[in-house]
Scaffold this active site. Structure first.
Site, PDB file in Angstrom:
ATOM      1  N   LYS A 154      53.293 -40.751 -28.614  1.00  0.00           N
ATOM      2  CA  LYS A 154      54.017 -40.108 -27.514  1.00  0.00           C
ATOM      3  C   LYS A 154      55.196 -39.257 -27.989  1.00  0.00           C
ATOM      4  CE  LYS A 154      52.743 -43.473 -23.966  1.00  0.00           C
ATOM      5  NZ  LYS A 154      53.256 -44.362 -22.895  1.00  0.00           N
ATOM      6  N   ASP A 157      55.006 -41.843 -16.921  1.00  0.00           N
ATOM      7  CA  ASP A 157      55.094 -43.304 -16.910  1.00  0.00           C
ATOM      8  C   ASP A 157      56.068 -43.808 -15.848  1.00  0.00           C
ATOM      9  OD1 ASP A 157      53.206 -43.910 -18.867  1.00  0.00           O
ATOM     10  OD2 ASP A 157      54.653 -43.741 -20.501  1.00  0.00           O
ATOM     11  N   ASN A 179      68.522 -55.625 -24.627  1.00  0.00           N
ATOM     12  CA  ASN A 179      67.640 -55.479 -25.785  1.00  0.00           C
ATOM     13  C   ASN A 179      68.144 -56.344 -26.930  1.00  0.00           C
ATOM     14  OD1 ASN A 179      65.329 -53.952 -26.969  1.00  0.00           O
ATOM     15  ND2 ASN A 179      66.891 -53.324 -28.438  1.00  0.00           N
TER      16      ASN A 179
END
Length: 288
Positions: A69, A106, A155
């Site tokens: 991508k 997306d 994260n």
């Protein structure tokens, strides 16, 4: 009426699992469009050449999945604001003059699945986005555009979460959304929606956040689908949340790509219902 079908494909490695050919074939059947949509496995170092070969064969557009991508965006001659902000493209349109337009559908697919298919209004919601890689980057912009009140990006590597937040800070300010980053060990509040965009599902790892992030009837959304998402969905169910996998996102992002290529909106809800009806069958589940 066209006598030959226009050529499209999905490019990736691996690619055998992809449901995109079946989804786009069904879109074409329901809209009366004449297309041929293939899977194409490319070497890890062969994306640019594979794209050139596809264009030389008359290809009109392609979906792009892992691990290409980011490279897809670099190969484009023009890109949407969404793709630029995400730093990646999952949809390429190939034009007769040799130019290539890149987009990232997306996040549009995620928002459409949550709002239209799950029936949940995003405006005013508090969202926890788990992960700060490409999957998270692809959806953060559209979530901000959807009018959520607050987004926390959590994260394992705090610096990555901070970088993702920084890259979207101007949009967050424009949309008047509170946007912040934290590590997975940081104390977390509870949220209306938890979106798992991390690699934990693929790795079979434990859910990377505590159950205390869930409110009664929170939406717990894994961007994976099928067996890959099962651990996260089971966790959500055990703690009273509303589980949902990413199958609807897959269909809706494909519908956005179909619209970019053909100028028609396919009946995505019907195709999703058909796939859900067959959900009892074993399904592989990761990406486009």
């Amino acid at each position: 009426m066209r006598q030959t079908a226009d050529l499209y494909c999905v490019l990736g490695n691996p690619i055998a699992h992809s449901r995109s050919p079946a989804i786009h074939a069904r879109f074409a059947e329901l809209t009366g469009e004449r297309i041929r949509y293939e899977r194409r496995l490319l070497p890890i170092d062969g994306f640019a050449r594979g794209l050139r070969d596809f264009a030389a064969q008359g290809g009109r557009g392609c979906s792009v999945t892992v691990p290409f991508k980011t490279e897809a965006l670099r190969c484009a001659t023009a890109c949407s604001e969404r793709a630029q902000l995400a730093g990646a493209a999952n949809t390429l349109s190939l034009h007769a003059d040799g130019s290539i337009s890149a987009d990232n559908t997306d996040g549009l697919g995620l928002v459409a699945d949550i709002t239209r298919n799950a029936g949940i209004a995003l405006a005013g919601c508090d969202v926890l986005l788990v992960g700060a890689g490409g999957a998270a980057a692809g959806v953060l912009g559209p979530l901000l555009h959807a009018g959520v009140r607050h987004i926390t990006v959590a994260n394992r590597t705090l610096a990555k979460a901070q970088a993702l937040v920084q890259s979207h800070s101007a949009l967050a300010a424009l949309r008047k959304t509170q946007l912040k980053a934290c590590g997975l060990q940081a104390p977390l509040a509870d949220f209306d929606i938890i979106i798992n965009a991390s690699a934990s599902s693929l790795a079979g790892a434990d859910v990377p956040v505590p159950a205390s992030v869930l409110r009664p009837a929170s939406l717990a959304y894994d961007m994976m689908y099928g067996p890959a998402a099962q651990g996260f969905l089971d966790w959500a169910r055990r703690h009273g949340a509303r589980p949902r996998d990413g199958l609807g996102m897959l269909v809706e992002q494909a519908a956005e790509a179909f619209w970019l290529w053909r100028g028609l909106r396919p009946p995505s809800a019907q195709v999703l219902a058909e796939l859900q009806e067959a959900a009892a069958k074993p399904a592989s589940g990761a990406d486009r």
